[in-house]
Enzyme design. Sequence first.
Site, PDB file in Angstrom:
ATOM      1  N   LYS A  67       0.799  -1.224   0.000  1.00 48.78           N
ATOM      2  CA  LYS A  67       0.000   0.000   0.000  1.00 48.78           C
ATOM      3  C   LYS A  67       0.836   1.281   0.000  1.00 48.78           C
ATOM      4  CE  LYS A  67      -4.186  -1.923   2.064  1.00 48.78           C
ATOM      5  NZ  LYS A  67      -5.241  -1.741   3.086  1.00 48.78           N
ATOM      6  N   ASP A 103      -9.962   2.877   2.002  1.00 43.25           N
ATOM      7  CA  ASP A 103      -9.979   2.235   3.314  1.00 43.25           C
ATOM      8  C   ASP A 103     -10.629   3.101   4.393  1.00 43.25           C
ATOM      9  OD1 ASP A 103      -8.901  -0.255   2.764  1.00 43.25           O
ATOM     10  OD2 ASP A 103      -6.833   0.361   3.125  1.00 43.25           O
ATOM     11  N   GLY A 131      -0.501   0.287   6.126  1.00 48.06           N
ATOM     12  CA  GLY A 131      -1.360   1.135   5.311  1.00 48.06           C
ATOM     13  C   GLY A 131      -2.778   1.229   5.828  1.00 48.06           C
ATOM     14  N   TYR A 227     -10.584 -10.229   8.425  1.00 53.15           N
ATOM     15  CA  TYR A 227     -11.830 -10.859   7.992  1.00 53.15           C
ATOM     16  C   TYR A 227     -11.675 -12.339   7.698  1.00 53.15           C
ATOM     17  CZ  TYR A 227      -9.795  -9.952   3.368  1.00 53.15           C
ATOM     18  OH  TYR A 227      -8.962  -9.886   2.287  1.00 53.15           O
TER      19      TYR A 227
END
Length: 284
Positions: A67, A103, A131, A227
């Site tokens: 990122k 994000d 990031g 996740y």
Amino acid sequence: MSIYAEVIGDPIAHSKSPIIHTFWLERLGLAGDYRRAHVRPEDLASFLDGRRSDPDWRGCNVTIPHKQAVLPLLDAIDPVACRIGAVNTIVARDGKLKGYNSDADGFLEPLKPWLEERHLLRTARIFGSGGAARAIAHGLWSKGFTLILAARKEEAAAEIAAGFDPAHVHVVDLAHFSQPQDFDWKETDGRLDVVVNATPLGMTGQPALDVDFSHMPPGAIIYDAVYSPLETPLLKQARALGHPAIDGLQMLLGQARIAFRLLFDAEPPSDPESDAALRLLLTA
């Protein structure tokens, strides 16, 4: 060949982005494809150079550890991504690459019911210095939060903190939160506390995040950006102790919606039936 986009990272096999974007493309009846590509740090520059000349490539999402590394490789950077200092979406048009960051807004999406309320004090404890942590810090700062940034390398957290008013941002070693403390939180009415795991700890194949809940203010929202798995040890303990808990899938879907618009110039479906079907697909 139809247009396509992808997600790049190292590792990348765990990414659910192909499931999300493919579902939306099919739901909308759009001709296109979304893939994943394992790109090692040493291959990042050559990968992007190779994709520039492909007229069917619309761009890519960017995940760990690229990122920040992609920044000098791009032709232009959106002001939001520039302020954050990290890119998670690259859009390709006419051989030019522009970086964006979805994000921060994606992270804030599930917090909207709380953010619409008024508070005397808003405090966020953010674990991590990559990031995602940068974007989350900027998102919460924009909503009036005092920030406590914790990382295994304090200098990395201090680099993020340098972008904010020093009177309202603090840096500590992540190990501090693993030790029990005896603290009287007293009255917590009128305040909003958010605790965020923006590290890979707790992810499948990684050790759990080692934190002691004596550091968590009563009623604090526990938000895990991981996740995979959806129910991390951190969230499981949070729910057992009565804390509101938000899983990383909600942030993933929030930022994916923004990225889909950028990559495919289309609005992803957001009707209740589509949302339920997608979540079922992601948790199967």
